[in-house]
Design a protein around this motif. Structure first.
Motif, PDB file in Angstrom:
ATOM      1  N   ARG A  62       6.503 -11.011  16.557  1.00  0.00           N
ATOM      2  CA  ARG A  62       7.459 -10.370  17.479  1.00  0.00           C
ATOM      3  C   ARG A  62       8.888 -10.532  16.953  1.00  0.00           C
ATOM      4  N   VAL A  63       9.206 -11.732  16.452  1.00  0.00           N
ATOM      5  CA  VAL A  63      10.545 -11.967  15.889  1.00  0.00           C
ATOM      6  C   VAL A  63      10.755 -11.094  14.655  1.00  0.00           C
ATOM      7  N   VAL A  64       9.730 -11.004  13.817  1.00  0.00           N
ATOM      8  CA  VAL A  64       9.815 -10.154  12.616  1.00  0.00           C
ATOM      9  C   VAL A  64      10.136  -8.718  13.029  1.00  0.00           C
ATOM     10  N   LYS A  65       9.434  -8.223  14.044  1.00  0.00           N
ATOM     11  CA  LYS A  65       9.642  -6.846  14.503  1.00  0.00           C
ATOM     12  C   LYS A  65      11.043  -6.679  15.113  1.00  0.00           C
ATOM     13  N   ASP A  66      11.429  -7.608  15.984  1.00  0.00           N
ATOM     14  CA  ASP A  66      12.730  -7.521  16.667  1.00  0.00           C
ATOM     15  C   ASP A  66      13.908  -7.503  15.691  1.00  0.00           C
ATOM     16  N   THR A  67      13.772  -8.260  14.608  1.00  0.00           N
ATOM     17  CA  THR A  67      14.889  -8.389  13.656  1.00  0.00           C
ATOM     18  C   THR A  67      14.776  -7.423  12.481  1.00  0.00           C
ATOM     19  N   GLN A  68      13.729  -6.606  12.487  1.00  0.00           N
ATOM     20  CA  GLN A  68      13.472  -5.627  11.421  1.00  0.00           C
ATOM     21  C   GLN A  68      13.382  -6.295  10.037  1.00  0.00           C
ATOM     22  N   ALA A  69      12.800  -7.499  10.032  1.00  0.00           N
ATOM     23  CA  ALA A  69      12.569  -8.200   8.766  1.00  0.00           C
ATOM     24  C   ALA A  69      11.432  -7.497   8.025  1.00  0.00           C
ATOM     25  N   ARG A  70      11.486  -7.575   6.704  1.00  0.00           N
ATOM     26  CA  ARG A  70      10.469  -6.934   5.861  1.00  0.00           C
ATOM     27  C   ARG A  70       9.578  -8.031   5.281  1.00  0.00           C
ATOM     28  N   ILE A  71       8.278  -7.955   5.523  1.00  0.00           N
ATOM     29  CA  ILE A  71       7.344  -8.964   5.014  1.00  0.00           C
ATOM     30  C   ILE A  71       7.140  -8.731   3.519  1.00  0.00           C
ATOM     31  N   VAL A  72       7.404  -9.779   2.721  1.00  0.00           N
ATOM     32  CA  VAL A  72       7.230  -9.647   1.269  1.00  0.00           C
ATOM     33  C   VAL A  72       6.104 -10.535   0.742  1.00  0.00           C
ATOM     34  N   GLY A  73       5.634 -11.458   1.583  1.00  0.00           N
ATOM     35  CA  GLY A  73       4.527 -12.322   1.193  1.00  0.00           C
ATOM     36  C   GLY A  73       3.882 -12.914   2.427  1.00  0.00           C
ATOM     37  N   GLN A  74       2.556 -13.095   2.383  1.00  0.00           N
ATOM     38  CA  GLN A  74       1.859 -13.570   3.578  1.00  0.00           C
ATOM     39  C   GLN A  74       0.583 -14.296   3.189  1.00  0.00           C
ATOM     40  N   GLN A  75       0.325 -15.428   3.880  1.00  0.00           N
ATOM     41  CA  GLN A  75      -0.914 -16.180   3.716  1.00  0.00           C
ATOM     42  C   GLN A  75      -1.371 -16.599   5.098  1.00  0.00           C
ATOM     43  N   GLN A  76      -2.612 -16.381   5.422  1.00  0.00           N
ATOM     44  CA  GLN A  76      -3.099 -16.826   6.723  1.00  0.00           C
ATOM     45  C   GLN A  76      -4.325 -17.702   6.513  1.00  0.00           C
ATOM     46  N   LEU A  77      -4.041 -18.986   6.390  1.00  0.00           N
ATOM     47  CA  LEU A  77      -5.107 -19.971   6.257  1.00  0.00           C
ATOM     48  C   LEU A  77      -5.025 -20.872   7.476  1.00  0.00           C
ATOM     49  N   GLU A  78      -5.309 -22.182   7.306  1.00  0.00           N
ATOM     50  CA  GLU A  78      -5.147 -23.102   8.431  1.00  0.00           C
ATOM     51  C   GLU A  78      -3.684 -23.125   8.853  1.00  0.00           C
ATOM     52  N   GLU A  79      -2.818 -23.216   7.825  1.00  0.00           N
ATOM     53  CA  GLU A  79      -1.383 -23.071   8.085  1.00  0.00           C
ATOM     54  C   GLU A  79      -0.995 -21.704   7.536  1.00  0.00           C
ATOM     55  N   CYS A  80      -0.301 -20.932   8.345  1.00  0.00           N
ATOM     56  CA  CYS A  80       0.103 -19.594   7.914  1.00  0.00           C
ATOM     57  C   CYS A  80       1.467 -19.665   7.240  1.00  0.00           C
ATOM     58  N   LEU A  81       1.666 -18.788   6.293  1.00  0.00           N
ATOM     59  CA  LEU A  81       2.922 -18.725   5.557  1.00  0.00           C
ATOM     60  C   LEU A  81       3.357 -17.277   5.490  1.00  0.00           C
TER      61      LEU A  81
END
Length: 198
Positions: free
Chosen positions: A151-170
């Motif tokens: 939601r914060v990413v969307k609200d601030t119009q941030a652009r995702i450049v890397g993503q990991q979704q394991l036990e801890e997400c990055l």
């Protein structure tokens, strides 16, 4: 100022004087290594040219730059090329001027004019684009915070450049520089979320 000017597509130019030919080109580059790789390629491609001179300017702050005369008299090639980059207020660019000697010496002032004019011609043929200065932020969070983070990413119009979704997400995002502080502050009181400005 949260924008800067650069070019997208390589453009070329040409200047001739007393038999000497000055072939110029401007390239979009984002690192010293990238710039030097292109210079090396030009030295290979134009192995029979007398000089391969260049200048580059890097970074939104325009604080990484270099000018090289490639054995032309000091200050007659690289500096005039860099001067044209500065005149156009460009960054993240490399301008190369390849000289084929025509048999007649041009003198110091003639060389300065030739390199300056060749560089200006390539820049004039380029499409200048304005880019937004962005900052990078890393967000580490648990899976339970995923919807809030997104939601914060969307609200601030941030652009995702890397993503990991394991036990801890990055998540690594690129965001308009003047929005970085706001983005980070949205996570100040959120448990289980660590934010780092890169």
């Amino acid at each position: 100022m949260d924008t800067y000017k650069t070019i997208d597509i390589t453009a070329e130019g040409l200047y001739k004087d007393k038999g000497s030919k000055f072939l110029s080109s401007v390239h979009h580059v984002e690192s010293v290594d990238e710039a030097m790789a292109i210079v090396s390629e030009y030295r290979r491609r134009y192995y029979d040219a007398r000089h391969v001179c260049y200048a580059y300017m890097l970074g939104a702050a325009r604080d990484t730059f270099r000018a090289n005369d490639d054995s032309e008299p000091s200050g007659t090639a690289g500096r005039p090329i860099l001067g044209q980059i500065n005149s156009a207020c460009l960054t993240d660019v490399l301008v190369i001027v390849v000289r084929y000697f025509g048999g007649v010496l041009l003198g110091t002032s003639g060389l300065i004019v030739a390199y300056r004019t060749a560089a200006a011609d390539a820049i004039a043929n380029a499409q200048v684009v304005e880019r937004i200065i962005e900052g990078r932020v890393e967000v580490r969070y648990g899976y339970s915070e995923l919807s809030y983070v997104m939601r914060v990413v969307k609200d601030t119009q941030a652009r995702i450049v890397g993503q990991q979704q394991l036990e801890e997400c990055l998540l690594e995002v690129s965001i308009r520089q003047d929005m970085v502080e706001n983005f980070v502050s949205r996570f100040n009181d959120v448990k289980g979320v660590n934010v780092k400005v890169l």
